[in-house]
Design a protein around this motif. Structure first.
Motif, PDB file in Angstrom:
ATOM      1  N   VAL A 119      24.425  61.918  96.372  1.00  0.00           N
ATOM      2  CA  VAL A 119      23.593  60.717  96.315  1.00  0.00           C
ATOM      3  C   VAL A 119      24.055  59.848  95.155  1.00  0.00           C
ATOM      4  O   VAL A 119      24.094  60.287  94.003  1.00  0.00           O
ATOM      5  CB  VAL A 119      22.109  61.083  96.150  1.00  0.00           C
ATOM      6  CG1 VAL A 119      21.265  59.831  95.922  1.00  0.00           C
ATOM      7  CG2 VAL A 119      21.612  61.847  97.372  1.00  0.00           C
ATOM      8  N   LEU A 145      16.813  68.232 104.906  1.00  0.00           N
ATOM      9  CA  LEU A 145      17.469  67.396 103.894  1.00  0.00           C
ATOM     10  C   LEU A 145      16.459  66.905 102.861  1.00  0.00           C
ATOM     11  O   LEU A 145      16.740  66.882 101.653  1.00  0.00           O
ATOM     12  CB  LEU A 145      18.139  66.192 104.556  1.00  0.00           C
ATOM     13  CG  LEU A 145      19.524  66.381 105.159  1.00  0.00           C
ATOM     14  CD1 LEU A 145      19.978  65.075 105.809  1.00  0.00           C
ATOM     15  CD2 LEU A 145      20.525  66.811 104.097  1.00  0.00           C
ATOM     16  N   ARG A 148      15.792  69.554 100.415  1.00  0.00           N
ATOM     17  CA  ARG A 148      16.925  69.720  99.492  1.00  0.00           C
ATOM     18  C   ARG A 148      16.891  68.682  98.373  1.00  0.00           C
ATOM     19  O   ARG A 148      17.059  69.003  97.199  1.00  0.00           O
ATOM     20  CB  ARG A 148      18.234  69.626 100.277  1.00  0.00           C
ATOM     21  CG  ARG A 148      19.487  69.576  99.419  1.00  0.00           C
ATOM     22  CD  ARG A 148      20.742  69.557 100.266  1.00  0.00           C
ATOM     23  NE  ARG A 148      20.917  70.841 100.923  1.00  0.00           N
ATOM     24  CZ  ARG A 148      21.519  71.872 100.351  1.00  0.00           C
ATOM     25  NH1 ARG A 148      21.986  71.778  99.115  1.00  0.00           N
ATOM     26  NH2 ARG A 148      21.649  73.007 100.986  1.00  0.00           N
ATOM     27  N   TYR A 149      16.681  67.426  98.750  1.00  0.00           N
ATOM     28  CA  TYR A 149      16.692  66.370  97.739  1.00  0.00           C
ATOM     29  C   TYR A 149      15.471  66.441  96.831  1.00  0.00           C
ATOM     30  O   TYR A 149      15.559  66.126  95.631  1.00  0.00           O
ATOM     31  CB  TYR A 149      16.808  65.001  98.406  1.00  0.00           C
ATOM     32  CG  TYR A 149      18.146  64.792  99.070  1.00  0.00           C
ATOM     33  CD1 TYR A 149      19.334  65.066  98.397  1.00  0.00           C
ATOM     34  CD2 TYR A 149      18.236  64.343 100.386  1.00  0.00           C
ATOM     35  CE1 TYR A 149      20.563  64.893  99.000  1.00  0.00           C
ATOM     36  CE2 TYR A 149      19.465  64.166 100.998  1.00  0.00           C
ATOM     37  CZ  TYR A 149      20.634  64.451 100.296  1.00  0.00           C
ATOM     38  OH  TYR A 149      21.850  64.286 100.897  1.00  0.00           O
ATOM     39  N   ASP A 152      16.140  68.789  94.228  1.00  0.00           N
ATOM     40  CA  ASP A 152      17.055  68.213  93.236  1.00  0.00           C
ATOM     41  C   ASP A 152      16.352  67.239  92.298  1.00  0.00           C
ATOM     42  O   ASP A 152      16.987  66.619  91.440  1.00  0.00           O
ATOM     43  CB  ASP A 152      18.207  67.485  93.942  1.00  0.00           C
ATOM     44  CG  ASP A 152      19.183  68.434  94.608  1.00  0.00           C
ATOM     45  OD1 ASP A 152      19.196  69.635  94.245  1.00  0.00           O
ATOM     46  OD2 ASP A 152      19.944  67.988  95.491  1.00  0.00           O
ATOM     47  N   LEU A 154      14.672  64.453  93.257  1.00  0.00           N
ATOM     48  CA  LEU A 154      14.754  63.077  93.709  1.00  0.00           C
ATOM     49  C   LEU A 154      13.491  62.672  94.471  1.00  0.00           C
ATOM     50  O   LEU A 154      12.820  63.506  95.071  1.00  0.00           O
ATOM     51  CB  LEU A 154      15.973  62.895  94.621  1.00  0.00           C
ATOM     52  CG  LEU A 154      17.331  63.204  93.981  1.00  0.00           C
ATOM     53  CD1 LEU A 154      18.444  63.072  95.011  1.00  0.00           C
ATOM     54  CD2 LEU A 154      17.589  62.271  92.802  1.00  0.00           C
ATOM     55  N   VAL A 156      11.860  60.975  97.568  1.00  0.00           N
ATOM     56  CA  VAL A 156      12.336  60.843  98.950  1.00  0.00           C
ATOM     57  C   VAL A 156      11.298  60.153  99.822  1.00  0.00           C
ATOM     58  O   VAL A 156      10.097  60.344  99.650  1.00  0.00           O
ATOM     59  CB  VAL A 156      12.665  62.237  99.542  1.00  0.00           C
ATOM     60  CG1 VAL A 156      13.171  62.116 100.979  1.00  0.00           C
ATOM     61  CG2 VAL A 156      13.689  62.971  98.673  1.00  0.00           C
ATOM     62  N   ASP A 209      14.493  57.250  95.616  1.00  0.00           N
ATOM     63  CA  ASP A 209      15.906  57.582  95.422  1.00  0.00           C
ATOM     64  C   ASP A 209      16.654  57.721  96.738  1.00  0.00           C
ATOM     65  O   ASP A 209      17.811  57.290  96.852  1.00  0.00           O
ATOM     66  CB  ASP A 209      16.039  58.894  94.634  1.00  0.00           C
ATOM     67  CG  ASP A 209      15.460  58.801  93.240  1.00  0.00           C
ATOM     68  OD1 ASP A 209      15.907  57.921  92.485  1.00  0.00           O
ATOM     69  OD2 ASP A 209      14.553  59.600  92.919  1.00  0.00           O
ATOM     70  N   VAL A 210      16.012  58.357  97.729  1.00  0.00           N
ATOM     71  CA  VAL A 210      16.670  58.636  99.005  1.00  0.00           C
ATOM     72  C   VAL A 210      15.738  58.266 100.153  1.00  0.00           C
ATOM     73  O   VAL A 210      14.597  58.731 100.217  1.00  0.00           O
ATOM     74  CB  VAL A 210      17.059  60.130  99.134  1.00  0.00           C
ATOM     75  CG1 VAL A 210      17.782  60.377 100.465  1.00  0.00           C
ATOM     76  CG2 VAL A 210      17.932  60.576  97.971  1.00  0.00           C
TER      77      VAL A 210
END
Length: 330
Positions: A119, A145, A148-149, A152, A154, A156, A209-210
């Motif tokens: 990312v 996904l 996962r983020y 991390d 982030l 989402v 972030d995502v």
């Protein structure tokens, strides 16, 4: 570590080289998850061990085994051409040399596709557009996904761009609730591009972030629906002219060579930047990963080998080779 024959950097010949450390017991069960593909390729051991010399019959049997495992014609031809060249030049001199040479060529084929999806923090939000046909596990992959983020650290957001099926929106909302992730959605039949446009605007304003965007599953032969993906890309560009930052195709390994046909058509329609191969744990056709690597020249971002979020794994070429065609230690 184990050694297999790999192409020299000059491209001239084969040389023994350490590729990947064999995983410790209990550390990585990928080989167990891919038992059906592993069993499909296991006949190579019998072919080689039962041969006293390398002859045309042995090479033909190896070629048939690779094709049966769904490596496809292009990847199989590449491997066999290299193997025959190695035999001709004396680099592969005995049956014992054959398996390491095949393993080396398999690794050389998929290693360029081992490109982790990082990312970019300068792209906020980092937009991932998910595409694929119905039934490949696209929405489930989105949920994994997201997990996962989140792990991390982030922030989402999900966009329910599959407005064709009401069940798809509900499924994405369930993943959002499970992971405590907001989901931007409208009613069934809403314009998919409008949903994603609103989601991107919201994500920018909220410092997400995502942003992961779902789209309706569609057959790669449905031209009007493929054109809709182009519209989604154009609409995103009105909010962020760099978006989407990843266009990820999800394919089901169990569909074999049809997955390759899907990849070709989706790439033509929306310029793919990555591929995720799902359901590798339930099929003997895991060789399709090699066919995709040979013909598409695109990053294989993730492989799916189970139902849990952790079963969506970043693609690692060495671990994958060990899982489908194990290398024996010296």
């Amino acid at each position: 570590m184990f050694s297999i024959f790999r192409r020299k950097k000059s491209g001239d010949g084969l040389e023994p080289t350490a590729v990947v450390e064999k995983p410790q017991s209990g550390q990585d069960p990928l080989e167990a998850r891919m038992e059906r593909t592993r069993s499909n390729l296991a006949s190579l051991f019998g072919l080689i061990r039962g041969s006293e010399s390398i002859d045309d019959d042995l090479l033909d049997d190896i070629e048939t085994t690779l094709l049966t495992a769904d490596l496809g014609v292009a990847a199989t031809t590449r491997i066999m051409d290299r193997l025959r060249d190695g035999v001709k030049r004396g680099l592969v001199a005995t049956p014992a040399d054959v398996l390491p040479a095949v393993q080396a060529e398999l690794y050389a084929l998929v290693e360029p596709c081992e490109q982790f999806l990082a990312v970019d923090p300068s792209r906020k939000p980092f937009v991932i557009l998910m595409v694929g046909v119905n039934g490949v596990g696209k929405t489930t992959t989105i949920g994994k996904l997201a997990r996962r983020y989140l792990d991390d650290g982030l922030k989402v957001m999900l966009a329910a761009g599959d407005t064709f099926r009401a069940a798809a929106v509900e499924q994405l909302k369930e993943w959002g609730q499970r992971n405590d992730v907001p989901v931007m959605a409208q009613g069934q039949g809403a314009d998919s591009a409008a949903v994603i446009f609103d989601a991107l605007q919201s994500a920018k304003s909220k410092g997400v972030d995502v942003l992961i965007c779902d789209t309706a599953g569609r057959l790669h032969t449905q031209d009007h629906l493929m054109k809709e993906l182009g519209k989604i890309r154009r609409v995103m560009g009105k909010v962020d002219d760099t978006a989407p930052h990843e266009v990820m195709l999800v394919v089901d390994a169990g569909t074999g060579q049809n997955a390759l046909a899907q990849a070709r058509q989706f790439d033509q329609a929306v310029q793919l930047t990555g591929i995720t191969v799902t359901k590798l744990d339930g099929t003997a056709r895991g060789g399709i990963v090699f066919a995709i690597a040979e013909e598409m020249n695109l990053p294989i971002r993730f492989i799916g080998v189970g139902e849990r979020a952790v079963d969506l794994r970043p693609f690692d070429a060495g671990t994958f080779i060990h899982a489908v065609l194990p290398v024996e230690t010296d």
